[in-house]
Motif scaffolding. Sequence first.
Motif, short mmCIF file in Angstrom:
data_model
loop_
_atom_site.label_atom_id
_atom_site.label_comp_id
_atom_site.label_asym_id
_atom_site.label_seq_id
_atom_site.Cartn_x
_atom_site.Cartn_y
_atom_site.Cartn_z
N MET A 668 0.84 -1.20 0.00
CA MET A 668 0.00 0.00 0.00
C MET A 668 0.88 1.25 0.00
SD MET A 668 -3.27 0.95 0.21
CE MET A 668 -2.95 2.23 -0.96
N GLY A 669 1.94 1.20 0.81
CA GLY A 669 2.86 2.34 0.88
C GLY A 669 3.52 2.62 -0.47
N VAL A 670 3.93 1.54 -1.13
CA VAL A 670 4.57 1.73 -2.44
C VAL A 670 3.57 2.34 -3.42
CG1 VAL A 670 5.59 0.52 -4.42
CG2 VAL A 670 6.24 -0.13 -2.08
N LYS A 671 2.33 1.87 -3.39
CA LYS A 671 1.32 2.43 -4.31
C LYS A 671 1.09 3.92 -4.02
CE LYS A 671 -1.15 -1.79 -5.40
NZ LYS A 671 -1.82 -2.80 -4.58
N LEU A 687 3.96 10.61 4.44
CA LEU A 687 2.92 9.61 4.56
C LEU A 687 3.48 8.39 5.28
CD1 LEU A 687 1.73 11.44 2.35
CD2 LEU A 687 1.19 9.40 1.01
N ALA A 688 2.59 7.57 5.80
CA ALA A 688 3.05 6.30 6.36
C ALA A 688 1.89 5.31 6.36
CB ALA A 688 3.58 6.48 7.78
N VAL A 689 2.25 4.03 6.29
CA VAL A 689 1.24 2.97 6.34
C VAL A 689 1.71 1.91 7.33
CG1 VAL A 689 -0.13 1.34 5.00
CG2 VAL A 689 0.86 3.34 3.86
N SER A 690 0.89 1.65 8.34
CA SER A 690 1.19 0.59 9.29
C SER A 690 0.24 -0.59 9.04
CB SER A 690 1.01 1.08 10.74
OG SER A 690 2.06 1.96 11.07
#
Lengths: 823, 117
Positions: A668-671, A687-690
């Motif tokens: 998701m982070g890469v997208k 941004l960040a995604v956990s």
Amino acid sequence: MNMMTRGKERLVLVGNGMAGIRTIEELLQRDPDRYEITVFGAEPHVNYNRIMLSPVLAGEKTFDQIILNDRSWYQDNNVTLLTSEKVETIDRQARTVTSAGGQTVGYDRLLLATGSDPFIIPVPGRGLPGVVTFRDMFDVEVMLRKAADGGRHAVVIGGGLLGLEAANGLAVNGMTVTVIHLMGTVMERQLDEAAGFLLQRELESRGIEVITKANTKAILGGDHVTGVLLEDGREILADLVVMAVGIRPNTALAKAAGLAVERGVVVDDHMVTSDPAILAVGECVQHRGATYGLVAPLWEMARSCADHLAGVAGAGYAGSVTSTKLKVTGIDLFSAGDFSGGKDHEDIVFRDAARGVYKRIVLKDDRIAGAVLYGDTRDGTWYFQMLREAADVSGFRDTLIFGQGFGHGLGGAVPANPKAAVAALSDTAEICGCNGVCKGAITKAIAEKGLTTLDDVRAHTKASASCGSCTGLVEQLLELSLGDGYQAAAAAKPMCKCTHHPHDDVRRLIVAGQLKSIPEVMQALEWRTPNGCHSCRPALNYYLLAAWPGEYQDDYQSRFVNERVHANIQKDGTYSVVPRMWGGLTSSKELRAIADVVDKFEIPTVKVTGGQRIDLFGVRKEDLPAVWKDLNAAGMVSGHAYAKGLRTVKTCVGSEWCRFGTQDSTGMGVKLERMTWGTWTPHKVKLAVSGCPRNCAEATIKDFGVVAVDSGWELYVAGNGGMKVRECDFLAKVETEEQVLEYCGAFLQLYREEARYLDRTAPWVERVGLDYVKKRIVEDDEGRRALNARFQFSQVFSQTDPWEERASGGVDAHEFAPLAKVG
Amino acid sequence: MAQDISSIDVSWIEVGKVADIPPAGARVVKSSQGDIAVFRTADDAVFAVRDRCPHAGGPLSQGIVHDARVTCPLHNWVIDLASGAATGPDEGCAGTYPVRVEDGVILLGLKLPAAAA
Ligand code: SRM
Ligand SMILES: Cc1cc2nc3c(=O)[nH]c(=O)nc-3n(C[C@H](O)[C@H](O)[C@H](O)COP(=O)(O)OP(=O)(O)OC[C@H]3O[C@@H](n4cnc5c(N)ncnc54)[C@H](O)[C@@H]3O)c2cc1C
Ligand code: SF4
Ligand code: FES
């Protein structure tokens, strides 16, 4: 010839032009009988007013109307005129001159007034038929004939005074005209950037195309000119090419005769050359190191020269200060003196957007050092007179910019002491140009209707209700009328000292007024400085970029060094380089390339950043393009670690490996990073995604944070981990990856369109309120999709790797190489 | 305090054309006396200043140029280009070099060591 008058001294004039004949006129006034006078003129005409060739070309005057001395004048004053007779040699021993036609005439005094030659740029094709200069009547005849014979396209090389007058004349004659100019703005010697911009816009509105920063490479054609080739490869059609790139004093004759010649024929204060029998006046001379290309100095030279010839004691010539006007009907422009600024120089700027007026006065030690006026030149002569007299203006400095007739109905912007100037305005002075509201109407409304706020005035009088550029003035009037009773209605702070407009107004007016460049904004919003400062220029550049994606041309000189050089400046003047690592992922190939670059360029420090990627510190500026080239070769692009734009998308490892992971947070982070990289924003964006609520990517202190849960994704906004830590606000919970991307694009676009420059998302959301953001992003499905669509559209233009452009395309090459190495 | 480099005995050295510097920009001339920042204002005036901010040595050539001033890229001191002096409340001077433009060519007045001159 003329044997009858043998008793007189013989004076021969070479050059039947403006300076020479004016000298003869002055001489005849002083002593009409002293000399027997012979004039050689290379042109077939009597003396005419050369500066009026422009109106002749434009069809506003005929040649007969610009004649200064007709044949009977020469006869009446016993002046022998030999036209079409170019003097080829001077024999200083024998004291004779000889013309191309074989005429030899002896002299006791010789006066050279040979003027200037147009400069021809040494490019291939310069000699082709159809290539002309703009100097004399012959040139005008060629141009007029070309236009009449169906010549359609004209190219004028040179956007100075002459070039623009030629361009206007040719356009009036029905040709489509392109002006090619080397510098960034037209008439850069006489105008500052702001006035040059206004002039260019006016010319363009007349259908004249102006290409600036363009260098001519060649003139194309076989037996006649067909086009012009620019250095950058562009080709422009042309049936006629006018070279107007400058003039050189015509010194060939003097040089051949062995007189002292530098840039011009060297003369003393009495216009005497290195040979006491020979004098010189006009554009061909060099006096006290200066040469001139305008007529005003010639009149002064002519007087001193005539004094000397007549044996009258005179003070001599002391040099001139010149001023310039452009002779294009409908364009008012005046420039004088030096306005390049410098130590102790002070600028007073006045802009009236409604009337298209720009005025700038440069003061030094309370004296006028220079003036540029555009759109309203009534006071040009007044300023010029004070400039020449070095008059002390400190007594009326505050109202100086309003001109000599100050107090008689002038409206507009705010001078140095705004209150006094506004108080002094008459009741009929127009305050609001858009709605035609004058001062009296506003003060009357304030008094009679008991108005106390800006909004009251807007509602009752319409003043300041349209473009808003008179807001400052209206507030002054409120203050004057109400005294301490007026609370500046918590008026938002101006962007900086260059303007009275706050950020939000500027953003709104850029869109409302379709303003598309920095000079245009400064003129329309009546900036008080000629070209802004380090605080407003980057902000304006961003606002324009955000408002007009794909259309606005980035003004790179208005960017902070990091964004210009695409690397972060360090305390020792070296730079750091951070390649993008999508979502914090890297590979052996990337790591190997980084290792090689570190070795090859002897980069002193390699560090893992707090943003999940690698920073190379201490790179020399000259090495940057080469470093990038190697990184590009391994597939890496700029990480924009320097940008007011997307920095990083931190991720945790997520469901791919982690025993607690609920979703693929890394993917998701890469997208997200692929979608958002390259964007320009008011401040940096992270941004960040956990992958689960343990939140190892610290997603809840990011500008846009995503936390995966079993049933989907929780979205958080407006967090900040910097100086003032702020935990994110919860925005919404969504189910699919597509929704995450859509909400993210919409949120960033809202921020891009509405926040003030240098506001991060945290202070922005605190100001506008989370409810507002939810209303726009969560509750309004259509609005969210539209915001996201605008974000995606602007990304089309911003996702180009700036490193690659510079490493391979040579973009901004000058930025990385020193100008020179000396000593 | 102002370092007066602009005294007598200078040799005039061509360092490039005005057109080589973007308007409202600067380029560096490397010299044995250290880097020299050559500025071109939006109005095409040319100035030469030592490329070291009086505050903490920041490279002034990298700053934003507005009117005849530059804002240092490191901590935003604003330096007057004609005098090299800090403006506003800040104090200090970078030092300037004599500079001249002839036919679009920039000449720097440098006092070079005898061996190099
Ligand atoms: C390199 C790095 C420190 C490190 O060694 O880890 C770093 C270095 C700098 N940070 Fe940072 N920040 C770095 C991560 C962070 C983080 C952590 C993060 O991103 O998760 C934060 C807190 C999170 C945040 O921003 O909310 C952070 C908060 C700041 C701030 C304060 C921002 C704020 O809103 O309060 C500044 C000052 C500013 O931007 O005006 C700043 C500014 C800077 C500057 C750009 C200072 C400057 O203007 O020269 C530093 C120069 C970097 C360079 O030359 O490459 N840096 N900085 C990190 C680079 C991340 C990256 O890969 O791009
Ligand atoms: C189109 C145009 C517009 C202009 N507009 C303005 C303006 O708005 N304001 C302003 O101040 N100035 C303007 N100027 C400049 C102004 O015209 C000149 O400064 C002025 O004419 C110079 O006078 P002069 O006598 O030195 O040279 P000229 O007027 O050029 O006279 C020199 C004469 O000498 C002749 N000659 C040269 N060599 C010889 C020789 N060996 N033998 C015989 N004759 C020779 C030439 O043919 C020419 O006729 C303009 C010029 C042009 C071309
Ligand atoms: S914390 Fe301060 S010193 Fe450390 S990198 Fe960030 S800005 Fe520089
Ligand atoms: S080094 Fe220039 S402002 Fe600090």
